[in-house]
Scaffold this motif. Structure first.
Motif, PDB file in Angstrom:
ATOM      1  N   GLU A 159       0.825  -1.215   0.000  1.00  0.00           N
ATOM      2  CA  GLU A 159       0.000   0.000   0.000  1.00  0.00           C
ATOM      3  C   GLU A 159       0.855   1.258   0.000  1.00  0.00           C
ATOM      4  O   GLU A 159       0.552   2.237  -0.693  1.00  0.00           O
ATOM      5  N   ALA A 160       1.934   1.252   0.781  1.00  0.00           N
ATOM      6  CA  ALA A 160       2.799   2.433   0.858  1.00  0.00           C
ATOM      7  C   ALA A 160       3.478   2.704  -0.480  1.00  0.00           C
ATOM      8  O   ALA A 160       3.640   3.863  -0.889  1.00  0.00           O
ATOM      9  N   GLN A 161       3.902   1.661  -1.169  1.00  0.00           N
ATOM     10  CA  GLN A 161       4.549   1.835  -2.472  1.00  0.00           C
ATOM     11  C   GLN A 161       3.560   2.326  -3.528  1.00  0.00           C
ATOM     12  O   GLN A 161       3.910   3.137  -4.373  1.00  0.00           O
ATOM     13  N   MET A 162       2.320   1.853  -3.474  1.00  0.00           N
ATOM     14  CA  MET A 162       1.296   2.348  -4.397  1.00  0.00           C
ATOM     15  C   MET A 162       1.004   3.826  -4.127  1.00  0.00           C
ATOM     16  O   MET A 162       0.804   4.605  -5.056  1.00  0.00           O
ATOM     17  N   GLN A 163       1.002   4.200  -2.861  1.00  0.00           N
ATOM     18  CA  GLN A 163       0.773   5.593  -2.509  1.00  0.00           C
ATOM     19  C   GLN A 163       1.924   6.464  -3.006  1.00  0.00           C
ATOM     20  O   GLN A 163       1.703   7.583  -3.497  1.00  0.00           O
ATOM     21  N   LEU A 164       3.140   5.957  -2.905  1.00  0.00           N
ATOM     22  CA  LEU A 164       4.301   6.691  -3.418  1.00  0.00           C
ATOM     23  C   LEU A 164       4.228   6.819  -4.933  1.00  0.00           C
ATOM     24  O   LEU A 164       4.500   7.886  -5.483  1.00  0.00           O
ATOM     25  N   LEU A 165       3.857   5.742  -5.612  1.00  0.00           N
ATOM     26  CA  LEU A 165       3.720   5.792  -7.070  1.00  0.00           C
ATOM     27  C   LEU A 165       2.706   6.855  -7.478  1.00  0.00           C
ATOM     28  O   LEU A 165       2.948   7.639  -8.402  1.00  0.00           O
ATOM     29  N   GLN A 166       1.575   6.893  -6.796  1.00  0.00           N
ATOM     30  CA  GLN A 166       0.553   7.889  -7.105  1.00  0.00           C
ATOM     31  C   GLN A 166       1.069   9.299  -6.854  1.00  0.00           C
ATOM     32  O   GLN A 166       0.802  10.225  -7.639  1.00  0.00           O
ATOM     33  N   ALA A 167       1.815   9.486  -5.772  1.00  0.00           N
ATOM     34  CA  ALA A 167       2.359  10.809  -5.462  1.00  0.00           C
ATOM     35  C   ALA A 167       3.350  11.259  -6.521  1.00  0.00           C
ATOM     36  O   ALA A 167       3.414  12.448  -6.869  1.00  0.00           O
ATOM     37  N   ILE A 168       4.140  10.328  -7.052  1.00  0.00           N
ATOM     38  CA  ILE A 168       5.105  10.666  -8.105  1.00  0.00           C
ATOM     39  C   ILE A 168       4.383  11.164  -9.351  1.00  0.00           C
ATOM     40  O   ILE A 168       4.846  12.092 -10.030  1.00  0.00           O
ATOM     41  N   THR A 169       3.228  10.569  -9.670  1.00  0.00           N
ATOM     42  CA  THR A 169       2.498  10.992 -10.873  1.00  0.00           C
ATOM     43  C   THR A 169       1.889  12.385 -10.717  1.00  0.00           C
ATOM     44  O   THR A 169       1.506  12.999 -11.711  1.00  0.00           O
ATOM     45  N   GLU A 170       1.816  12.887  -9.494  1.00  0.00           N
ATOM     46  CA  GLU A 170       1.119  14.147  -9.240  1.00  0.00           C
ATOM     47  C   GLU A 170       2.039  15.315  -8.919  1.00  0.00           C
ATOM     48  O   GLU A 170       1.590  16.462  -8.943  1.00  0.00           O
ATOM     49  N   HIS A 171       3.301  15.037  -8.596  1.00  0.00           N
ATOM     50  CA  HIS A 171       4.173  16.111  -8.123  1.00  0.00           C
ATOM     51  C   HIS A 171       5.544  16.055  -8.781  1.00  0.00           C
ATOM     52  O   HIS A 171       6.028  14.980  -9.139  1.00  0.00           O
ATOM     53  N   SER A 172       6.176  17.248  -8.886  1.00  0.00           N
ATOM     54  CA  SER A 172       7.526  17.351  -9.429  1.00  0.00           C
ATOM     55  C   SER A 172       8.576  17.409  -8.333  1.00  0.00           C
ATOM     56  O   SER A 172       9.642  16.824  -8.463  1.00  0.00           O
ATOM     57  N   ARG A 173       8.295  18.124  -7.253  1.00  0.00           N
ATOM     58  CA  ARG A 173       9.283  18.346  -6.203  1.00  0.00           C
ATOM     59  C   ARG A 173       9.304  17.181  -5.217  1.00  0.00           C
ATOM     60  O   ARG A 173       8.270  16.598  -4.899  1.00  0.00           O
ATOM     61  N   VAL A 174      10.491  16.911  -4.734  1.00  0.00           N
ATOM     62  CA  VAL A 174      10.669  15.778  -3.819  1.00  0.00           C
ATOM     63  C   VAL A 174       9.870  15.973  -2.544  1.00  0.00           C
ATOM     64  O   VAL A 174       9.222  15.041  -2.057  1.00  0.00           O
ATOM     65  N   PHE A 175       9.882  17.176  -1.996  1.00  0.00           N
ATOM     66  CA  PHE A 175       9.172  17.370  -0.728  1.00  0.00           C
ATOM     67  C   PHE A 175       7.666  17.263  -0.931  1.00  0.00           C
ATOM     68  O   PHE A 175       6.938  16.838  -0.016  1.00  0.00           O
ATOM     69  N   GLN A 176       7.163  17.616  -2.120  1.00  0.00           N
ATOM     70  CA  GLN A 176       5.736  17.446  -2.391  1.00  0.00           C
ATOM     71  C   GLN A 176       5.380  15.964  -2.526  1.00  0.00           C
ATOM     72  O   GLN A 176       4.316  15.530  -2.069  1.00  0.00           O
ATOM     73  N   ILE A 177       6.268  15.211  -3.162  1.00  0.00           N
ATOM     74  CA  ILE A 177       6.060  13.764  -3.255  1.00  0.00           C
ATOM     75  C   ILE A 177       6.039  13.157  -1.857  1.00  0.00           C
ATOM     76  O   ILE A 177       5.211  12.283  -1.554  1.00  0.00           O
TER      77      ILE A 177
END
Length: 225
Positions: A159-177
């Motif tokens: 679940e945590a990795q899927m959440q990270l994958l989704q965050a990567i698709t939505e943000h450019s900056r590392v802190f936003q991810i």
């Protein structure tokens, strides 16, 4: 005779210290800016060469230039591209560079950049947002463009990795991810690189493409039109 002025050596020393502090502050600002832009060796940096940079269109004085991420598009609404834009977007998703596309299609690099700029505009992706967001938007909204199917089995994500994958698709900056994935900012860099390695990807753009190829993310082609 007393004087209100400090000795020359003291004044020079103070000036030198002030200059050193200014240089240190400038260096810290540059380092912070580099971190915020996500200049990571294996993930956030663009997967292709510098020729991918889209031409910068002049902005009106009132335009907001502070946001470096793509405008939110949470609903997968179909977006129409011209035939040329679709072909070039497909080449881009397949991993070709601007120069590769131009050579294969006997076009100038400026023509290819112009088409990619138009694609970005239609997808509400400003020129400074990361390329993995552009690829995500193409595959999410343009059913005529498809992700190549990887030649290996899809990884089993928690679940945590899927959440990270989704965050990567939505943000450019590392802190936003990090915020989107509920990670500590200091842990985000390593988590992104670990996911890139797990996907056997070259960078986050390749990671997103593979995620769509494995159907870990649902592409536009799979949804009813």
């Amino acid at each position: 005779m007393s004087t209100d002025l400090a000795p020359a050596s003291t004044r020079n020393g103070t000036d030198t210290k002030h200059t050193s502090r200014s240089a240190a502050c400038a260096g810290t600002s540059r380092a912070r800016r580099t971190h915020e832009l996500g200049h990571l060796p294996l993930s956030i940096r663009a997967p292709h060469d510098e020729a991918h940079a889209a031409p910068r269109a002049p902005k009106p004085p009132s335009a907001d230039r502070s946001d470096m991420k793509a405008a939110p598009m949470t609903t997968p609404v179909p977006i129409s591209l011209t035939a040329s834009e679709q072909s070039i977007a497909q080449d881009f998703v397949n991993g070709l560079t601007i120069r590769d596309i131009a050579a294969a299609r006997t076009l100038s690099t400026n023509t290819v950049r112009g088409h990619m700029y138009s694609v970005r505009r239609k997808l509400h992706c400003p020129y400074r947002c990361a390329w993995h967001i552009v690829i995500h938007r193409i595959l999410l909204h343009v059913s005529a463009v498809t992700a190549p199917r990887p030649d290996s089995a899809a990884p089993d994500l928690n679940e945590a990795q899927m959440q990270l994958l989704q965050a990567i698709t939505e943000h450019s900056r590392v802190f936003q991810i990090a915020i989107g994935a509920n990670l500590a900012p200091g842990d985000a860099h390593g988590a992104i690189q670990e996911l890139v390695y797990l996907f056997r990807a070259q960078n986050t753009a390749d990671l997103v493409t593979r995620a769509y190829g494995w159907r870990l993310l649902q592409p536009a082609e799979d949804r009813p039109q």
